[in-house]
Motif scaffolding. Sequence first.
Motif, PDB file in Angstrom:
ATOM      1  N   ASN A  78      -9.458  10.312  -8.379  1.00  0.00           N
ATOM      2  CA  ASN A  78     -10.375  11.276  -7.774  1.00  0.00           C
ATOM      3  C   ASN A  78     -11.201  10.606  -6.675  1.00  0.00           C
ATOM      4  N   TYR A  79     -10.490   9.834  -5.864  1.00  0.00           N
ATOM      5  CA  TYR A  79     -11.141   9.095  -4.787  1.00  0.00           C
ATOM      6  C   TYR A  79     -11.437  10.020  -3.606  1.00  0.00           C
ATOM      7  N   ILE A  80     -12.677  10.014  -3.150  1.00  0.00           N
ATOM      8  CA  ILE A  80     -13.095  10.804  -1.986  1.00  0.00           C
ATOM      9  C   ILE A  80     -13.476   9.829  -0.884  1.00  0.00           C
ATOM     10  N   PRO A  81     -12.753   9.844   0.250  1.00  0.00           N
ATOM     11  CA  PRO A  81     -13.060   8.914   1.342  1.00  0.00           C
ATOM     12  C   PRO A  81     -14.484   9.091   1.855  1.00  0.00           C
ATOM     13  N   ASN A  82     -15.090   7.994   2.227  1.00  0.00           N
ATOM     14  CA  ASN A  82     -16.429   8.008   2.814  1.00  0.00           C
ATOM     15  C   ASN A  82     -16.315   8.477   4.260  1.00  0.00           C
ATOM     16  N   GLU A  83     -16.720   9.713   4.508  1.00  0.00           N
ATOM     17  CA  GLU A  83     -16.547  10.299   5.837  1.00  0.00           C
ATOM     18  C   GLU A  83     -17.317   9.532   6.894  1.00  0.00           C
ATOM     19  N   LEU A  84     -18.510   9.070   6.558  1.00  0.00           N
ATOM     20  CA  LEU A  84     -19.308   8.319   7.524  1.00  0.00           C
ATOM     21  C   LEU A  84     -18.599   7.030   7.915  1.00  0.00           C
ATOM     22  N   ALA A  85     -18.059   6.334   6.917  1.00  0.00           N
ATOM     23  CA  ALA A  85     -17.349   5.085   7.202  1.00  0.00           C
ATOM     24  C   ALA A  85     -16.109   5.350   8.051  1.00  0.00           C
ATOM     25  N   ARG A  89     -10.659  -0.483  -2.826  1.00  0.00           N
ATOM     26  CA  ARG A  89     -10.069  -1.587  -3.591  1.00  0.00           C
ATOM     27  C   ARG A  89      -9.470  -1.076  -4.900  1.00  0.00           C
ATOM     28  N   ASP A  90     -10.168  -0.125  -5.524  1.00  0.00           N
ATOM     29  CA  ASP A  90      -9.645   0.448  -6.773  1.00  0.00           C
ATOM     30  C   ASP A  90      -8.344   1.204  -6.509  1.00  0.00           C
ATOM     31  N   VAL A  91      -8.302   1.920  -5.400  1.00  0.00           N
ATOM     32  CA  VAL A  91      -7.087   2.659  -5.031  1.00  0.00           C
ATOM     33  C   VAL A  91      -5.940   1.687  -4.780  1.00  0.00           C
ATOM     34  N   GLY A 143      -0.919  -0.543  -6.302  1.00  0.00           N
ATOM     35  CA  GLY A 143      -0.137  -1.761  -6.165  1.00  0.00           C
ATOM     36  C   GLY A 143       0.180  -2.097  -4.721  1.00  0.00           C
ATOM     37  N   VAL A 144      -0.765  -1.784  -3.825  1.00  0.00           N
ATOM     38  CA  VAL A 144      -0.575  -2.077  -2.403  1.00  0.00           C
ATOM     39  C   VAL A 144      -1.790  -2.844  -1.904  1.00  0.00           C
ATOM     40  N   SER A 145      -1.723  -3.297  -0.669  1.00  0.00           N
ATOM     41  CA  SER A 145      -2.835  -4.043  -0.085  1.00  0.00           C
ATOM     42  C   SER A 145      -3.970  -3.106   0.310  1.00  0.00           C
ATOM     43  N   LEU A 146      -5.159  -3.678   0.457  1.00  0.00           N
ATOM     44  CA  LEU A 146      -6.320  -2.905   0.894  1.00  0.00           C
ATOM     45  C   LEU A 146      -6.100  -2.348   2.291  1.00  0.00           C
ATOM     46  N   SER A 147      -5.443  -3.133   3.156  1.00  0.00           N
ATOM     47  CA  SER A 147      -5.198  -2.666   4.521  1.00  0.00           C
ATOM     48  C   SER A 147      -4.290  -1.442   4.542  1.00  0.00           C
TER      49      SER A 147
END
Length: 350
Positions: free
Chosen positions: A44-51, A5-7, A12-16
């Motif tokens: 410095n967003y790191i994707p949640n690999e498990l998710a 959501r922060d990203v 300036g784009v949608s969550l999807s």
Amino acid sequence: MVGMRDVAKTAGVSLSTVSLVVNNTGYVSDDMRAKVEAAMRQLNYIPNELARNLYRNRTNTIGVIMPTIAHPFFATLTAHLQREFAARDLKTLLCSIADADKGEGEYVDMLQRHMMDGIVMAAHTEHPGGYWTSIHRPIVAFDRTLGEGVPAVRSDHEQGGRLIARQLIDSGARHVVLVGGPRSQFAEATTFPTIRYHLTVERMLADAGIACDYVEAGIVADICAHEATARAIFERYSDVDAIVGSDLVASVALQEALRRGISVPRDLQIIAYDGTFMAETAGMRLTAVRQDFPAVAAALASRMDSQIAADNGTTSAAAAEGGNAVAANGGQSTSEDIISVTLIPGETTR
């Protein structure tokens, strides 16, 4: 903690849209993708690999079941296979059955519960073929037959046998001793393709009128038995003038011959089968039939790609490279990749 959501807010784009970029699914324009990636770097967003794995129904983990990694052949194959999977962004979960004192059941259970994406089965199994096909998940066999619908990769052991026999015949060998696993593995319905090199050597030597004896060295994980067998050959066969066995057996046989003052290769030829690092470090450079470890690992990984793609109902360039791969345990005819071997001349043959 920074989330998608922060990203999305920063870009300036949608969550999807952020989800599509992070999971690399669906279409996103180059402009939108650039905005999302810039925001990810800024925050410095790191994707949640498990998710991500749950979203894609993937773990990016392959189980590799070996009989033991104490044996030079399986240690070498494991290293090449791990490297090959890493190049595909896949992690390797190793099960060395003899070393961990565990069977394959635990790994099969993990596969069925989707805790890994597939299994490379390279260890002996007493399960019937129907057991493996009933799992209905990606499985690739190495150097064994697991049943209808389970693809396999193996070296061309018949070719290896022909190379060895021709070397012995042409060099004037008179009494050859072959060292291998239990002779019970030579039954007509065997699941072990490696016996084919022994059988090929025996047939060609018999046709040439050369004496040949087969000595059992126990199961592959019993390293001490292989070493003891190699030493015992000299007591049992006083006229032996050629020994053929794994790199381990050949190395010990060479050291025992030199200890006894036997001239190698004048009075005794030694040929190794596998071509691992041991063929170079035995005291003399062993003549060896070298299995192509990089090619075997690549074929296993390619087959696994195809199996996973079929299991997920998708196609990919990697899956397409699998050639005539079958759907994961889908009941079609077993397909097999056969990898060529090479005789590497050394100092232990004439």
